[in-house]
Design a protein around this motif. Structure first.
Motif, PDB file in Angstrom:
ATOM      1  N   UNK A 122      67.361 104.888 102.425  1.00  0.00           N
ATOM      2  CA  UNK A 122      67.694 105.684 103.609  1.00  0.00           C
ATOM      3  C   UNK A 122      68.839 106.650 103.310  1.00  0.00           C
ATOM      4  N   UNK A 123      68.847 107.766 104.036  1.00  0.00           N
ATOM      5  CA  UNK A 123      69.921 108.747 103.873  1.00  0.00           C
ATOM      6  C   UNK A 123      71.251 108.238 104.407  1.00  0.00           C
ATOM      7  N   UNK A 124      71.261 107.664 105.605  1.00  0.00           N
ATOM      8  CA  UNK A 124      72.533 107.311 106.220  1.00  0.00           C
ATOM      9  C   UNK A 124      72.464 106.101 107.125  1.00  0.00           C
ATOM     10  N   UNK A 125      73.577 105.346 107.160  1.00  0.00           N
ATOM     11  CA  UNK A 125      73.718 104.150 107.988  1.00  0.00           C
ATOM     12  C   UNK A 125      75.083 104.199 108.667  1.00  0.00           C
ATOM     13  N   UNK A 126      75.274 103.358 109.676  1.00  0.00           N
ATOM     14  CA  UNK A 126      76.638 103.158 110.159  1.00  0.00           C
ATOM     15  C   UNK A 126      77.211 101.924 109.465  1.00  0.00           C
ATOM     16  N   UNK A 127      78.456 101.581 109.775  1.00  0.00           N
ATOM     17  CA  UNK A 127      79.103 100.490 109.036  1.00  0.00           C
ATOM     18  C   UNK A 127      78.546  99.108 109.363  1.00  0.00           C
ATOM     19  N   UNK A 128      77.761  99.024 110.427  1.00  0.00           N
ATOM     20  CA  UNK A 128      77.107  97.752 110.723  1.00  0.00           C
ATOM     21  C   UNK A 128      75.789  97.614 109.973  1.00  0.00           C
ATOM     22  N   UNK A 129      75.328  98.711 109.378  1.00  0.00           N
ATOM     23  CA  UNK A 129      74.055  98.707 108.674  1.00  0.00           C
ATOM     24  C   UNK A 129      72.928  99.324 109.469  1.00  0.00           C
ATOM     25  N   UNK A 130      73.198  99.729 110.713  1.00  0.00           N
ATOM     26  CA  UNK A 130      72.157 100.367 111.520  1.00  0.00           C
ATOM     27  C   UNK A 130      71.794 101.721 110.927  1.00  0.00           C
ATOM     28  N   UNK A 131      70.519 102.021 110.925  1.00  0.00           N
ATOM     29  CA  UNK A 131      70.031 103.253 110.311  1.00  0.00           C
ATOM     30  C   UNK A 131      70.347 104.460 111.188  1.00  0.00           C
ATOM     31  N   UNK A 132      70.929 105.485 110.587  1.00  0.00           N
ATOM     32  CA  UNK A 132      71.225 106.725 111.296  1.00  0.00           C
ATOM     33  C   UNK A 132      70.212 107.817 110.989  1.00  0.00           C
ATOM     34  N   UNK A 133      69.477 107.650 109.916  1.00  0.00           N
ATOM     35  CA  UNK A 133      68.469 108.633 109.524  1.00  0.00           C
ATOM     36  C   UNK A 133      67.260 107.919 108.959  1.00  0.00           C
ATOM     37  N   UNK A 134      66.088 108.392 109.342  1.00  0.00           N
ATOM     38  CA  UNK A 134      64.848 107.814 108.835  1.00  0.00           C
ATOM     39  C   UNK A 134      64.300 108.610 107.663  1.00  0.00           C
ATOM     40  N   UNK A 135      65.093 109.573 107.159  1.00  0.00           N
ATOM     41  CA  UNK A 135      64.659 110.413 106.050  1.00  0.00           C
ATOM     42  C   UNK A 135      65.209 109.867 104.731  1.00  0.00           C
ATOM     43  N   UNK A 136      64.716 110.454 103.622  1.00  0.00           N
ATOM     44  CA  UNK A 136      65.047 109.932 102.302  1.00  0.00           C
ATOM     45  C   UNK A 136      65.208 111.084 101.316  1.00  0.00           C
ATOM     46  N   UNK A 137      66.453 111.325 100.859  1.00  0.00           N
ATOM     47  CA  UNK A 137      66.682 112.290  99.794  1.00  0.00           C
ATOM     48  C   UNK A 137      66.203 111.709  98.464  1.00  0.00           C
ATOM     49  N   UNK A 138      65.993 112.582  97.494  1.00  0.00           N
ATOM     50  CA  UNK A 138      65.521 112.116  96.188  1.00  0.00           C
ATOM     51  C   UNK A 138      66.632 111.462  95.372  1.00  0.00           C
ATOM     52  N   UNK A 139      67.860 112.009  95.439  1.00  0.00           N
ATOM     53  CA  UNK A 139      68.900 111.526  94.528  1.00  0.00           C
ATOM     54  C   UNK A 139      69.271 110.050  94.736  1.00  0.00           C
ATOM     55  N   UNK A 140      69.283 109.490  95.978  1.00  0.00           N
ATOM     56  CA  UNK A 140      69.616 108.063  96.076  1.00  0.00           C
ATOM     57  C   UNK A 140      68.636 107.161  95.325  1.00  0.00           C
ATOM     58  N   UNK A 141      67.390 107.605  95.208  1.00  0.00           N
ATOM     59  CA  UNK A 141      66.421 106.802  94.464  1.00  0.00           C
ATOM     60  C   UNK A 141      66.853 106.674  93.002  1.00  0.00           C
TER      61      UNK A 141
END
Length: 320
Positions: free
Chosen positions: A211-230
């Protein structure tokens, strides 16, 4: 350095272009050069200074020349002069100052300084590496949640609208272990805290996509996916395998398959997809050149770790 024909000469041309057009008249390196030369954006960014040092260090290693080390030392001195914060806690992220402190350029500066230290062990990188490692422990890592902040105010307090990026958790996992091997700090337990949070909250269930982004509790802030984190997860998996001595073959193969299926295979030959949405379809049409750095380094690290484990490329899930 991996023996790919023609790459040394290509790197020589890139280095020559950078030296001819990249310097700022006011010290450091500009944000953007024109394709035919000249300056397009004269502002200066810590992120860019870090990557110049990284490039110079690796060019010194590949070419055997000493001039790049001299230029890297000069750049580091300019960073200290132009970007150093009055309180000594890290650096400004951009000139002119944007009024916020950022994690990402400090991470890449640490990576660059480790590369410089490898080719210039008696040089000035060591003290700066020590300070950046301390900055990570003191302000970048939230030990309570096991999360890494991205954006801070000028007092290094996390911004309330900050998003946690799992990709940077994996990147720091790799970097902390590289720093430890070079004699700077101890990677654990911080590295595992970062890994555990990213694995628990940052991976799309039923896939290897990050996932692109989360909050500090782990909840997802974005349902998209950049290539570089992979690619950063691949680097982390490779180092985990090397440390444990147990090949992470299943996880690495799944991550490589996801990278190929969603980002490489659908792209124009020689290119890559940068960003996919929740529907797993491309979100953008442009191809950022910066992604090549992530792709190449993931591949190089996987091959290096496979060699360290005595595996063939096929056994590690890599193309031969």
């Amino acid at each position: 350095m991996l023996g790919v024909p023609g790459m040394l000469e290509a790197a020589r041309e890139v280095h020559g272009f950078l030296m001819a057009h990249g310097r700022s008249e006011d010290g450091g390196w500009v944000v953007k050069m024109g394709e035919a030369g000249g300056c397009v954006d004269p502002e200066r960014d810590l992120y860019d200074q870090a990557f110049v040092i990284l490039a110079l260090a690796w060019w010194a290693r590949a070419s055997g020349e000493t001039a790049p080390i001299t230029e890297a030392r000069r750049t580091l001195a300019e960073i200290d002069e132009l970007f150093a914060r009055p309180d000594g806690r890290g650096y400004l992220s951009r000139l002119p100052d944007q009024g916020e402190a950022l994690q990402n350029p400090h991470m890449h500066l640490l990576e660059a300084l480790l590369a410089l230290h490898a080719v210039d062990p008696e040089g000035p990188a060591s003290a700066r590496i020590t300070r950046l490692r301390a900055l990570f422990d003191e302000v970048l890592l939230d030990a309570e949640t096991g999360t890494l902040g991205e954006r801070f105010d000028m007092n290094w307090a996390p911004r309330p609208d900050d998003a946690i990026e799992p990709g940077h958790h994996y990147e720091w996992f790799w970097l902390l272990h590289m720093a430890e091997r070079a004699g700077f700090g101890t990677a654990e337990p911080a590295a595992t805290h970062l890994w555990d949070f990213a694995e628990r909250h940052g991976v799309l269930p039923g896939s290897a996509l990050i996932h692109d982004g989360l909050d500090r509790s782990g909840a997802r802030l974005s349902a998209a996916h950049r290539s570089w984190p992979q690619t950063e997860r691949l680097k982390a998996l490779a180092v985990r395998a090397e440390i444990s001595g147990r090949p992470e073959t299943e996880a690495i193969s799944a991550a490589l398959e996801a990278l190929w299926r969603h980002y490489i295979a659908p792209a124009t030959p020689g290119g890559w997809v940068d960003h996919i949405g929740a529907d797993l379809q491309p979100k953008v049409e442009y191809v950022p050149a910066s992604t090549l750095y992530h792709l190449f380094l993931a591949y190089a690290e996987l091959r290096r770790c496979a060699t360290a484990l005595g595996l063939t490329a096929h056994e590690e899930g890599l193309p031969a």
